[in-house]
Design an enzyme around this catalytic site. Structure first.
Site, PDB file in Angstrom:
ATOM      1  N   THR A   1       0.120  -1.556   0.028  1.00  0.00           N
ATOM      2  CA  THR A   1      -0.020   0.162   0.135  1.00  0.00           C
ATOM      3  C   THR A   1       0.818   0.917   0.176  1.00  0.00           C
ATOM      4  O   THR A   1      -0.006   2.292  -0.446  1.00  0.00           O
ATOM      5  CB  THR A   1      -1.234  -0.141   1.388  1.00  0.00           C
ATOM      6  OG1 THR A   1      -0.039  -0.494   2.451  1.00  0.00           O
ATOM      7  CG2 THR A   1      -1.630  -1.227   1.350  1.00  0.00           C
TER       8      THR A   1
ATOM      9  N   HIS B   1       3.878   1.373  -1.595  1.00  0.00           N
ATOM     10  CA  HIS B   1       4.135   2.103  -3.112  1.00  0.00           C
ATOM     11  C   HIS B   1       3.008   2.319  -4.335  1.00  0.00           C
ATOM     12  O   HIS B   1       2.984   3.272  -4.615  1.00  0.00           O
ATOM     13  CB  HIS B   1       4.653   0.482  -3.663  1.00  0.00           C
ATOM     14  CG  HIS B   1       6.007   0.194  -3.104  1.00  0.00           C
ATOM     15  ND1 HIS B   1       5.911  -1.407  -2.439  1.00  0.00           N
ATOM     16  CD2 HIS B   1       6.787   0.404  -2.955  1.00  0.00           C
ATOM     17  CE1 HIS B   1       6.855  -0.953  -2.441  1.00  0.00           C
ATOM     18  NE2 HIS B   1       7.886  -0.188  -2.336  1.00  0.00           N
TER      19      HIS B   1
END
Length: 287
Positions: free
Chosen positions: A39, A41
């Protein structure tokens, strides 16, 4: 929210393939990653998408930034999952070179991080920032981004990249995105998958220590470090010990430890081992 019906991104495996695709893109944002996308990224990709016409995500586990005995071989690799995540997030291009494409011969010329590379993470991981800056410089040349997006969880890395961009006159705007945390407070990291349930519970001491330090910010550097250290000391005596490498309050630009009378921007950082997993975290402060 994700968008699972988006088209799959183009995939380039070599600099030549990337150059052909890049020629058709407009203003471009780069999100450099080592894969195992999470999440955090996805937050970087969302930030990139709002700043450019096209988003390129690089997926490359860079051997140059791993030292002897570190986790290069076992670092999580899940390219098909990464590709699906990139499609869901509207990424235009995934650049996934092999080692031979990034380093076709011995990498003799590297980027020296200067004094910033010798402290904290640089002291515990000699050569790490030289490897990071070298691969980022190569990605900048290959992708030719207008914008590059990085997470603030790797605060020292972000500072080193900003310094490289400034000192070596890269024509790239570097954007830092605040740390993304899971619901329990643990900073998202590809290495979190190494943690057992009990280890993850112990690892929460890192974010608790930073929060305790932040809550004590009105007391100045000595009080901040004392409050954070109290949490870490308790975690070190727990059933699954947290073994700190360092706890430091540093200048936000130089990463030198701040004096007791410091006022202004600072970063409170921690690095620790929980079981066989090494984790880092930080929180920016204004004193």
């Amino acid at each position: 929210m994700t968008a699972p019906d988006r088209a799959a991104p183009a995939v380039a495996r070599t600099p030549e393939e990337l150059a052909r695709i890049r020629a058709g893109l407009g203003r471009t944002a780069l999100v450099p990653t080592m894969g195992a996308l999470h999440t955090g990224h996805r937050g970087l990709i969302a930030a990139a998408r709002g700043r450019a016409d096209a988003v390129v995500v690089s997926v490359f586990v860079n051997p140059l930034q791993f030292g002897p005995g570190e986790d290069f071989e076992r670092y999580p690799r899940a390219f098909e999952d990464d590709l699906r995540a990139c499609a869901e997030e509207g990424v235009d291009v995934v650049y996934a070179p092999g080692v031979e494409a990034m380093y076709p011969g011995e990498q003799i010329v590297t980027v020296d991080p200067g004094p910033l590379g010798d402290v904290l993470e640089g002291a515990f991981r000699p050569g790490h920032f030289r490897g990071v800056l070298t691969v980022v410089a190569k990605l900048f040349h290959m992708v030719r981004p207008d914008v590059a997006v990085f997470g603030q969880k790797d605060a020292q890395q972000l500072a080193a990249i900003r310094r490289m961009v400034r000192d070596l006159a890269f024509g790239v705007t570097v954007v830092g995105v605040p740390t993304v945390r899971d619901s329990d407070g643990l900073a998202t990291s590809s290495r979190n998958v190494y943690l057992s349930g009990a280890e993850r519970t112990s690892a929460l001491a890192l974010s608790r220590a930073l929060l305790a330090g932040a809550d004590a910010s009105v007391t100045g550097p000595v009080g901040i470090l004392g409050a954070a250290r109290e949490v870490l000391d308790a975690a070190a005596a727990g059933p699954v010990p947290v073994e700190p490498d360092y706890l430091a309050l540093v200048d936000a630009h130089t990463f030198a430890e701040v004096p007791p009378d410091h006022r202004g921007e600072a970063v409170l950082l921690v690095a620790a081992r929980v079981g066989s997993t090494r984790l880092i975290d930080n929180v920016p402060l204004t004193l």
